[in-house]
Scaffold this active site. Sequence first.
Site, PDB file in Angstrom:
ATOM      1  N   CYS A   1       0.840  -1.203   0.000  1.00 20.91           N
ATOM      2  CA  CYS A   1       0.000   0.000   0.000  1.00 20.91           C
ATOM      3  C   CYS A   1       0.876   1.255   0.000  1.00 20.91           C
ATOM      4  O   CYS A   1       0.684   2.160  -0.805  1.00 20.91           O
ATOM      5  CB  CYS A   1      -0.917  -0.011   1.218  1.00 20.91           C
TER       6      CYS A   1
ATOM      7  N   TYR B   1       1.118   3.983  -2.963  1.00 21.65           N
ATOM      8  CA  TYR B   1       0.770   5.387  -2.719  1.00 21.65           C
ATOM      9  C   TYR B   1       1.936   6.296  -3.084  1.00 21.65           C
ATOM     10  O   TYR B   1       1.750   7.354  -3.690  1.00 21.65           O
ATOM     11  CB  TYR B   1       0.368   5.599  -1.259  1.00 21.65           C
TER      12      TYR B   1
ATOM     13  N   TYR C   1       1.576  12.379  -1.001  1.00 27.08           N
ATOM     14  CA  TYR C   1       2.140  11.081  -1.363  1.00 27.08           C
ATOM     15  C   TYR C   1       3.263  11.163  -2.393  1.00 27.08           C
ATOM     16  O   TYR C   1       4.012  10.198  -2.556  1.00 27.08           O
ATOM     17  CB  TYR C   1       1.033  10.120  -1.798  1.00 27.08           C
TER      18      TYR C   1
ATOM     19  N   GLU D   1      -4.216  -3.656  -4.401  1.00 22.38           N
ATOM     20  CA  GLU D   1      -4.121  -2.193  -4.313  1.00 22.38           C
ATOM     21  C   GLU D   1      -4.337  -1.560  -5.684  1.00 22.38           C
ATOM     22  O   GLU D   1      -5.065  -0.579  -5.826  1.00 22.38           O
ATOM     23  CB  GLU D   1      -2.756  -1.775  -3.749  1.00 22.38           C
TER      24      GLU D   1
END
Length: 139
Positions: A4, A8, A35, A86
């Site tokens: 994740c 990101y 991010y 994801e």
Amino acid sequence: MVPCMRLYSFLGQTLNLVFKDGKAENAYREWIDTYSQFEEATKKIEDLLNFHVQRETALLQKQGGNLYEVFLDSVERNYIAAMELEVQFFDAQVSSYGEALDVQGNGALDGSAIDRLDDMNKARERILNSLKTCIISES
């Protein structure tokens, strides 16, 4: 958690480049800004994961047999599966974007909505193609 964070960070950096000219007007500007600078934290958590995987592998190797190979295979499969989930999450958001733009409810989009959808689909394709490289290099 590691896939994740990796995704990101990757998306933040990629979207920062994709939308750099129009980022000030982008509704996701704060997300992109956050991010796109997430790489250091991501690298630290990846290093922590790698440390624990290496430590566990060394312990399993001392026990003999091929249990450590099974462990490494499992870690790799789980990491790739988590990364793919994801990617699917973000892909589903972009794929449903056209439905959200269908403000008339009859399948007819106005010109500006079609332009936004086209821009999103182009960005989506670039990101998904880059993610394939990201998934392969991380495994």
